[in-house]
Design a protein around this motif. Structure first.
Motif, PDB file in Angstrom:
ATOM      1  N   ALA A   6     -64.653  10.024  37.717  1.00 40.57           N
ATOM      2  CA  ALA A   6     -64.248   8.764  38.333  1.00 40.57           C
ATOM      3  C   ALA A   6     -65.433   7.802  38.433  1.00 40.57           C
ATOM      4  CB  ALA A   6     -63.661   9.021  39.715  1.00 40.57           C
ATOM      5  N   ALA A   7     -66.616   8.330  38.739  1.00 42.86           N
ATOM      6  CA  ALA A   7     -67.816   7.491  38.805  1.00 42.86           C
ATOM      7  C   ALA A   7     -68.097   6.844  37.457  1.00 42.86           C
ATOM      8  CB  ALA A   7     -69.010   8.325  39.256  1.00 42.86           C
ATOM      9  N   GLY A   8     -67.856   7.593  36.373  1.00 46.70           N
ATOM     10  CA  GLY A   8     -68.038   7.036  35.044  1.00 46.70           C
ATOM     11  C   GLY A   8     -67.096   5.878  34.775  1.00 46.70           C
ATOM     12  N   CYS A   9     -65.841   6.005  35.235  1.00 50.13           N
ATOM     13  CA  CYS A   9     -64.885   4.896  35.078  1.00 50.13           C
ATOM     14  C   CYS A   9     -65.367   3.648  35.810  1.00 50.13           C
ATOM     15  CB  CYS A   9     -63.515   5.310  35.615  1.00 50.13           C
ATOM     16  SG  CYS A   9     -62.703   6.627  34.681  1.00 50.13           S
ATOM     17  N   VAL A  10     -65.936   3.843  36.995  1.00 51.35           N
ATOM     18  CA  VAL A  10     -66.351   2.709  37.826  1.00 51.35           C
ATOM     19  C   VAL A  10     -67.558   1.989  37.239  1.00 51.35           C
ATOM     20  CG1 VAL A  10     -67.266   2.033  40.087  1.00 51.35           C
ATOM     21  CG2 VAL A  10     -65.393   3.689  39.928  1.00 51.35           C
ATOM     22  N   ILE A  11     -68.595   2.731  36.836  1.00 50.76           N
ATOM     23  CA  ILE A  11     -69.819   2.073  36.350  1.00 50.76           C
ATOM     24  C   ILE A  11     -69.750   1.738  34.875  1.00 50.76           C
ATOM     25  CG2 ILE A  11     -71.192   3.302  38.075  1.00 50.76           C
ATOM     26  CD1 ILE A  11     -72.276   5.031  35.764  1.00 50.76           C
ATOM     27  N   GLY A  12     -68.689   2.169  34.193  1.00 49.48           N
ATOM     28  CA  GLY A  12     -68.566   1.940  32.758  1.00 49.48           C
ATOM     29  C   GLY A  12     -68.182   0.522  32.396  1.00 49.48           C
ATOM     30  N   PRO A  13     -67.981   0.271  31.102  1.00 48.82           N
ATOM     31  CA  PRO A  13     -67.704  -1.082  30.609  1.00 48.82           C
ATOM     32  C   PRO A  13     -66.432  -1.701  31.170  1.00 48.82           C
ATOM     33  CG  PRO A  13     -68.333   0.383  28.806  1.00 48.82           C
ATOM     34  CD  PRO A  13     -68.136   1.251  30.010  1.00 48.82           C
ATOM     35  N   SER A  14     -65.455  -0.893  31.574  1.00 50.84           N
ATOM     36  CA  SER A  14     -64.163  -1.440  32.015  1.00 50.84           C
ATOM     37  C   SER A  14     -64.218  -2.084  33.396  1.00 50.84           C
ATOM     38  CB  SER A  14     -63.107  -0.335  32.025  1.00 50.84           C
ATOM     39  OG  SER A  14     -62.826   0.098  30.729  1.00 50.84           O
ATOM     40  N   LEU A  15     -65.120  -1.612  34.276  1.00 50.39           N
ATOM     41  CA  LEU A  15     -65.165  -2.148  35.639  1.00 50.39           C
ATOM     42  C   LEU A  15     -66.492  -2.847  35.919  1.00 50.39           C
ATOM     43  CD1 LEU A  15     -63.282   0.676  37.590  1.00 50.39           C
ATOM     44  CD2 LEU A  15     -62.437  -1.570  36.888  1.00 50.39           C
ATOM     45  N   LEU A  16     -67.471  -2.130  36.441  1.00 51.26           N
ATOM     46  CA  LEU A  16     -68.724  -2.780  36.820  1.00 51.26           C
ATOM     47  C   LEU A  16     -69.584  -3.162  35.613  1.00 51.26           C
ATOM     48  CD1 LEU A  16     -69.766  -0.631  39.928  1.00 51.26           C
ATOM     49  CD2 LEU A  16     -68.559  -2.835  39.867  1.00 51.26           C
ATOM     50  N   GLY A  17     -69.460  -2.418  34.534  1.00 50.48           N
ATOM     51  CA  GLY A  17     -70.236  -2.741  33.340  1.00 50.48           C
ATOM     52  C   GLY A  17     -71.716  -2.423  33.457  1.00 50.48           C
ATOM     53  N   TRP A  18     -72.081  -1.553  34.375  1.00 48.15           N
ATOM     54  CA  TRP A  18     -73.500  -1.178  34.507  1.00 48.15           C
ATOM     55  C   TRP A  18     -73.958  -0.336  33.320  1.00 48.15           C
ATOM     56  CZ3 TRP A  18     -73.567   0.496  40.394  1.00 48.15           C
ATOM     57  CH2 TRP A  18     -73.362  -0.656  41.177  1.00 48.15           C
ATOM     58  N   ILE A  19     -72.996   0.320  32.672  1.00 45.80           N
ATOM     59  CA  ILE A  19     -73.271   1.056  31.438  1.00 45.80           C
ATOM     60  C   ILE A  19     -72.460   0.391  30.329  1.00 45.80           C
ATOM     61  CG2 ILE A  19     -73.117   3.277  30.254  1.00 45.80           C
ATOM     62  CD1 ILE A  19     -75.157   3.221  32.483  1.00 45.80           C
ATOM     63  N   THR A  20     -73.112  -0.026  29.270  1.00 45.42           N
ATOM     64  CA  THR A  20     -72.455  -0.768  28.194  1.00 45.42           C
ATOM     65  C   THR A  20     -71.975   0.181  27.095  1.00 45.42           C
ATOM     66  OG1 THR A  20     -74.513  -1.080  26.948  1.00 45.42           O
ATOM     67  CG2 THR A  20     -73.986  -2.719  28.654  1.00 45.42           C
ATOM     68  N   PRO A  21     -71.032  -0.275  26.246  1.00 47.25           N
ATOM     69  CA  PRO A  21     -70.575   0.575  25.135  1.00 47.25           C
ATOM     70  C   PRO A  21     -71.713   0.998  24.214  1.00 47.25           C
ATOM     71  CG  PRO A  21     -69.068  -1.271  25.460  1.00 47.25           C
ATOM     72  CD  PRO A  21     -70.246  -1.521  26.344  1.00 47.25           C
ATOM     73  N   GLU A  22     -72.688   0.115  24.034  1.00 52.75           N
ATOM     74  CA  GLU A  22     -73.824   0.446  23.166  1.00 52.75           C
ATOM     75  C   GLU A  22     -74.653   1.600  23.740  1.00 52.75           C
ATOM     76  OE1 GLU A  22     -72.195  -3.366  22.374  1.00 52.75           O
ATOM     77  OE2 GLU A  22     -73.122  -2.639  24.247  1.00 52.75           O
ATOM     78  N   GLN A  23     -74.714   1.695  25.062  1.00 53.64           N
ATOM     79  CA  GLN A  23     -75.523   2.736  25.695  1.00 53.64           C
ATOM     80  C   GLN A  23     -74.868   4.114  25.647  1.00 53.64           C
ATOM     81  OE1 GLN A  23     -75.975   0.623  29.491  1.00 53.64           O
ATOM     82  NE2 GLN A  23     -78.183   0.608  29.184  1.00 53.64           N
ATOM     83  N   ILE A  24     -73.546   4.155  25.432  1.00 51.86           N
ATOM     84  CA  ILE A  24     -72.857   5.450  25.405  1.00 51.86           C
ATOM     85  C   ILE A  24     -72.354   5.792  24.005  1.00 51.86           C
ATOM     86  CG2 ILE A  24     -72.181   5.362  27.823  1.00 51.86           C
ATOM     87  CD1 ILE A  24     -69.465   4.365  27.012  1.00 51.86           C
ATOM     88  N   ALA A  25     -72.785   5.022  23.014  1.00 54.64           N
ATOM     89  CA  ALA A  25     -72.381   5.301  21.638  1.00 54.64           C
ATOM     90  C   ALA A  25     -73.030   6.599  21.148  1.00 54.64           C
ATOM     91  CB  ALA A  25     -72.762   4.134  20.726  1.00 54.64           C
ATOM     92  N   SER A  26     -72.486   7.136  20.083  1.00 58.70           N
ATOM     93  CA  SER A  26     -73.000   8.391  19.532  1.00 58.70           C
ATOM     94  C   SER A  26     -74.457   8.243  19.112  1.00 58.70           C
ATOM     95  CB  SER A  26     -72.158   8.801  18.319  1.00 58.70           C
ATOM     96  OG  SER A  26     -72.657   9.973  17.739  1.00 58.70           O
ATOM     97  N   GLY A  27     -75.277   9.206  19.510  1.00 58.35           N
ATOM     98  CA  GLY A  27     -76.680   9.220  19.126  1.00 58.35           C
ATOM     99  C   GLY A  27     -77.616   8.517  20.089  1.00 58.35           C
ATOM    100  N   THR A  28     -77.088   7.844  21.105  1.00 58.57           N
ATOM    101  CA  THR A  28     -77.938   7.181  22.094  1.00 58.57           C
ATOM    102  C   THR A  28     -78.525   8.225  23.051  1.00 58.57           C
ATOM    103  OG1 THR A  28     -76.043   6.817  23.550  1.00 58.57           O
ATOM    104  CG2 THR A  28     -76.584   5.060  21.984  1.00 58.57           C
ATOM    105  N   PRO A  29     -79.577   7.863  23.800  1.00 60.16           N
ATOM    106  CA  PRO A  29     -80.161   8.834  24.731  1.00 60.16           C
ATOM    107  C   PRO A  29     -79.157   9.399  25.728  1.00 60.16           C
ATOM    108  CG  PRO A  29     -81.665   7.005  24.409  1.00 60.16           C
ATOM    109  CD  PRO A  29     -80.406   6.636  23.695  1.00 60.16           C
ATOM    110  N   LEU A  30     -78.268   8.554  26.265  1.00 64.62           N
ATOM    111  CA  LEU A  30     -77.275   9.049  27.208  1.00 64.62           C
ATOM    112  C   LEU A  30     -76.324  10.039  26.543  1.00 64.62           C
ATOM    113  CD1 LEU A  30     -76.258   5.900  29.312  1.00 64.62           C
ATOM    114  CD2 LEU A  30     -77.454   7.938  30.116  1.00 64.62           C
ATOM    115  N   ASP A  31     -75.930   9.728  25.320  1.00 65.04           N
ATOM    116  CA  ASP A  31     -75.020  10.619  24.596  1.00 65.04           C
ATOM    117  C   ASP A  31     -75.685  11.964  24.309  1.00 65.04           C
ATOM    118  OD1 ASP A  31     -72.502  11.047  22.945  1.00 65.04           O
ATOM    119  OD2 ASP A  31     -74.033  11.293  21.413  1.00 65.04           O
TER     120      ASP A  31
END
Length: 399
Positions: free
Chosen positions: A38-63
């Motif tokens: 649920a925390a991921g939904c909140v801070i992700g691109p759909s709501l707060l946008g603190w984490i962008t799609p580019e940051q969670i794409a395949s091969g990124t440090p977060l991924d």
């Protein structure tokens, strides 16, 4: 190029969000994994946008951290699972694995075809209904301290079988999309390779460790047993991908091998800080991948509701029927344990989008279904497990 300060900030945001989400969930008597997703939904691109799609794409440090986190999680689950225990539930696990693939695949395919997809594309949609996310169920079982229960052994054994069958089905539907046709010889070769890998590593590796594990203590470092088995974990995680299996299958086998050593309990204790640091990244990123904007209309929400119901009922029914030998309550626990799709459904949805099988809305529906099954079932599973605790079972800790 990922700048160091941006990476550190994203790590900080995800980690803190995971801790807050897990704390809130546990205070509400829910498994911590629900709060992390649920925390991921909140801070992700759909709501707060603190984490962008580019940051969670395949091969990124977060991924990458997310992948390492779930690999270590399944390794730790393997540490508490012995091969002999899985053999005792082999028949039930086989039935659960087979029925838990055939029923979701059939029901998902018929729904997609009824929704207007030609049969070729309907089969691709159906593939997204198939594979269970072992990481999510394993986390719930581990939080409750019930990995030694017979239902847990059936779920883990069935998850391995589930992954093999899902891999084969995905191979078939991908080849059909590319116009390559059905290559039975290739599929048989892939199946034989996957089964052979699991058999050789699972059976051979455990026998070697059971025979002699003192060599783990030969290096001078006090952490040498942990460092060696972690190297084994990462190595087998990679090798399993060469056979078309998920990396977590190799990690689980590495844990089973390490469970045969006399250092098992020490390894379980030493790996806990790594799990606390890394596994939250996997669950937060799982939640952050949903695009709520694509679901902001009645048609999409209705389709999502139908898809989610089909996904839950088909897996629950397959698991329940396959595990009836455990009794109705035990079968229900196994059925719900097989329901979460999580990251597996997200991966298949991504493949479908790239292949032009899904549009953006169908992609969002499949991803949302995967995440909803991951969030809805853990509380039910935890409730069922608490309800059936008896003096003959391991007493669970509070989730």
């Amino acid at each position: 190029m990922h700048h160091a300060n941006e990476i550190l900030l994203s790590l900080f945001i995800v980690f803190v969000a995971a801790q807050l989400g897990a704390e809130i969930a546990q205070r509400l008597k829910l498994p911590g994994v629900v709060g992390e997703i649920a925390a991921g939904c909140v801070i992700g691109p759909s709501l707060l946008g603190w984490i962008t799609p580019e940051q969670i794409a395949s091969g990124t440090p977060l991924d990458v951290l997310s992948e390492i986190g779930v690999v270590l999680l399944l390794f730790s689950v393997g540490l508490e699972t012995r091969l002999e225990d899985l053999k005792k539930v082999g028949k039930s696990a086989m039935l659960v694995g087979i029925l838990g693939v055939l029923l979701p695949f059939g029901m998902g395919g018929f729904w997609a075809h009824a929704s207007g997809y030609p049969w070729g594309k309907s089969l691709f949609v159906a593939a997204a209904f198939v594979a269970t996310s072992a990481g999510i169920t394993a986390r719930v079982l581990q939080e409750l301290g019930v990995l030694q229960r017979v239902e847990s052994k059936v779920i883990l054994g069935a998850a391995v079988i589930d992954d093999i069958l899902a891999m084969l089905l995905l191979g078939v539907v991908v080849s059909l999309q590319g116009g390559e046709g059905f290559d039975l010889f290739h599929l048989v070769a892939v199946l034989a390779g996957a089964i052979g890998f699991i058999a050789v590593i699972g059976w051979g590796g455990t026998r070697v460790m059971r025979w002699n594990s003192t060599w783990l203590e030969k290096p001078r470092s006090v952490y040498s047993p942990l460092l060696i088995v972690l190297a084994l974990c990462l190595g087998l995680a990679y090798v399993s991908t060469l056979f078309g299996l998920a990396a977590i299958i190799g990690a689980f086998l590495a844990g089973m091998i390490a469970s045969e050593t006399r250092q098992q309990h020490t390894l379980e204790q030493q790996i806990q800080p790594l799990l606390a640091l890394l596994t939250p990244f996997f669950f937060v990123l799982t939640g952050s991948k949903i695009d709520l904007h694509q679901l902001a209309n009645a048609d999409a929400l209705i389709a999502l509701a139908v898809v989610t119901v089909i996904a839950i009922i088909s897996k629950l029914l397959g698991g329940f029927l396959g595990a009836l030998s455990l009794g109705r309550m035990g079968a229900a626990i196994v059925g719900f344990g097989m329901v979460p799709r999580g990251e597996v459904g997200v991966v298949i949805a991504s493949l479908g989008l790239a292949a032009g099988v899904f549009n953006d809305q169908m992609y969002a529906i499949i991803v949302a279904m995967s995440l909803l099954t991951a969030m809805v079932t853990p509380p039910i599973l935890a409730w069922l497990l608490r309800r059936t605790v008896s003096e003959t079972n391991v007493q669970p800790r509070d989730a």
